[in-house]
Design a protein around this motif. Structure first.
Motif, short mmCIF file in Angstrom:
data_model
loop_
_atom_site.label_atom_id
_atom_site.label_comp_id
_atom_site.label_asym_id
_atom_site.label_seq_id
_atom_site.Cartn_x
_atom_site.Cartn_y
_atom_site.Cartn_z
N GLU A 8 0.83 -1.19 0.00
CA GLU A 8 0.00 0.00 0.00
C GLU A 8 0.87 1.25 0.00
O GLU A 8 1.76 1.41 0.83
N VAL A 9 0.61 2.14 -0.94
CA VAL A 9 1.35 3.40 -1.03
C VAL A 9 0.71 4.41 -0.10
O VAL A 9 -0.50 4.65 -0.17
N ASP A 10 1.50 5.03 0.77
CA ASP A 10 0.96 6.03 1.69
C ASP A 10 0.75 7.36 0.97
O ASP A 10 -0.29 7.98 1.09
N ARG A 11 1.76 7.79 0.21
CA ARG A 11 1.66 9.03 -0.56
C ARG A 11 2.87 9.12 -1.49
O ARG A 11 3.73 8.25 -1.47
N GLU A 12 2.91 10.16 -2.30
CA GLU A 12 4.03 10.37 -3.20
C GLU A 12 4.67 11.73 -2.93
O GLU A 12 4.01 12.65 -2.45
N THR A 13 5.95 11.83 -3.25
CA THR A 13 6.66 13.09 -3.10
C THR A 13 7.70 13.19 -4.20
O THR A 13 7.89 12.25 -4.98
N ARG A 14 8.37 14.34 -4.27
CA ARG A 14 9.43 14.54 -5.25
C ARG A 14 10.76 14.49 -4.52
O ARG A 14 10.97 15.22 -3.54
N VAL A 15 11.66 13.62 -4.97
CA VAL A 15 12.96 13.45 -4.34
C VAL A 15 14.05 13.68 -5.38
O VAL A 15 13.94 13.21 -6.51
N TYR A 16 15.09 14.40 -4.97
CA TYR A 16 16.19 14.68 -5.89
C TYR A 16 17.23 13.57 -5.81
O TYR A 16 17.75 13.24 -4.74
N PHE A 17 17.52 12.98 -6.95
CA PHE A 17 18.62 12.04 -7.11
C PHE A 17 19.56 12.62 -8.16
O PHE A 17 19.25 13.64 -8.79
N GLU A 18 20.70 11.99 -8.36
CA GLU A 18 21.62 12.47 -9.40
C GLU A 18 20.89 12.48 -10.74
O GLU A 18 20.37 11.46 -11.18
#
Length: 293
Positions: free
Chosen positions: A246-256
């Motif tokens: 179950e997915v709780d929520r989504e966010t934007r994460v910075y990766f290379e």
């Protein structure tokens, strides 16, 4: 190898704004980015590139001692799994593993408090020891056995006073033995009623590649090690997963390379067998695990 990073873990709180100043952090990195870009105007870094650069340096600092303990001693890290512990260890684990050529990371359920949890599970040991000046032979066995029984009683009393029941207490006798005329004594266990001489000869042969013939064996010390087992229940075996996580929520994460949409999962809603592709974040009350793309 193991990694431990002392850093902030994600805290789920209705007043998170009172705890973390995201805007202040971004402004501080903007200032730092400007200072860094002044050194090389041909390559202008973004705030995110500067931040991830710090993370890369921290990861490399953690890789060095792992390499020293493994590759420096002839071990191929790519054939091993990375054990991760510490509240922020899960945020670095994927990067560390990639740098070391490892494809598997194991994160303990209580990774964030693993040291404290290990202390709670650890056995309590109490030892009693007395010197001896006897040869190990048929004539001395009765005396040695009597002393061992007395030392066992002392260990039981000491561990019982700390709250251990009889069923939680284990006792193991030892003799500090050596050949007459030598100064190399070996501590030999008599666990399970095993003959001390048999243990001594086996250990001596392992250490030196031979045993001496027609040479008396002396007992320098008689020792009993009492162990009190914590008896902590690790809990029932969890039920395997029956569906998708179950997915709780989504966010934007910075990766290379830039920001990516990243799903967030709560540990208490996951079950054995769930497979989560990166990028993703797994959160619980003790630590945060970052699964990189």
């Amino acid at each position: 190898g193991s990694i431990k990073s002392r850093g902030a873990t994600s805290v789920r709180s209705t007043k998170s704004a009172d705890i973390f100043d995201k805007q202040g952090t971004m402004e501080a990195f903007d200032k730092l980015t400007q200072e860094i870009n002044q050194f090389d105007e041909s390559k202008q870094l973004t705030r995110e590139e500067v931040a991830i650069g710090f993370i890369a340096v921290a990861n490399e600092a953690m890789c060095r001692p792992i390499r020293a303990l493994t590759q420096g001693k002839g071990y191929d890290t790519s054939r091993h799994a990375l054990a991760c512990f510490g509240g922020a260890g899960g945020q670095h684990a994927c990067s560390i593993a990639r740098s070391l050529g490892m494809s598997t990371v194991i994160v303990h359920k209580y990774a964030g408090i693993l040291s404290a949890f290990g202390m709670a599970l650890a056995d309590v040991v109490h030892e009693e020891q007395v010197p001896s000046a006897h040869q190990y032979n048929k004539e001395s066995l009765e005396y040695i056995g009597k002393v061992i029984d007395e030392l066992k009683d002392k260990c039981r009393v000491a561990l019982s006073s700390q709250g251990f029941s009889e069923s939680q207490i284990g006792l193991e006798p030892f003799l500090h033995m050596r050949y007459e005329g030598t100064d190399c004594a070996l501590m030999c266990s008599g666990a399970g009623g095993r003959d001390f001489m048999e243990t001594f000869l086996e250990r001596y042969r392992t250490e030196f590649g031979f045993v001496l013939q027609n040479r008396a064996v002396l007992v320098d010390d008689i020792r009993v090690r009492g162990t009190g087992s914590s008896g902590i229940d690790l809990g029932p075996e969890l039920t395997p997963a029956s569906g998708e996580p179950e997915v709780d929520r989504e966010t934007r994460v910075y990766f290379e390379g830039g920001y990516q949409d990243t799903r967030i999962f709560l540990m208490e809603k996951l079950a054995p067998g769930h497979v989560i592709p990166g990028p993703a974040i797994v959160m619980d009350q003790l630590s945060t695990i970052l699964i990189e793309p």
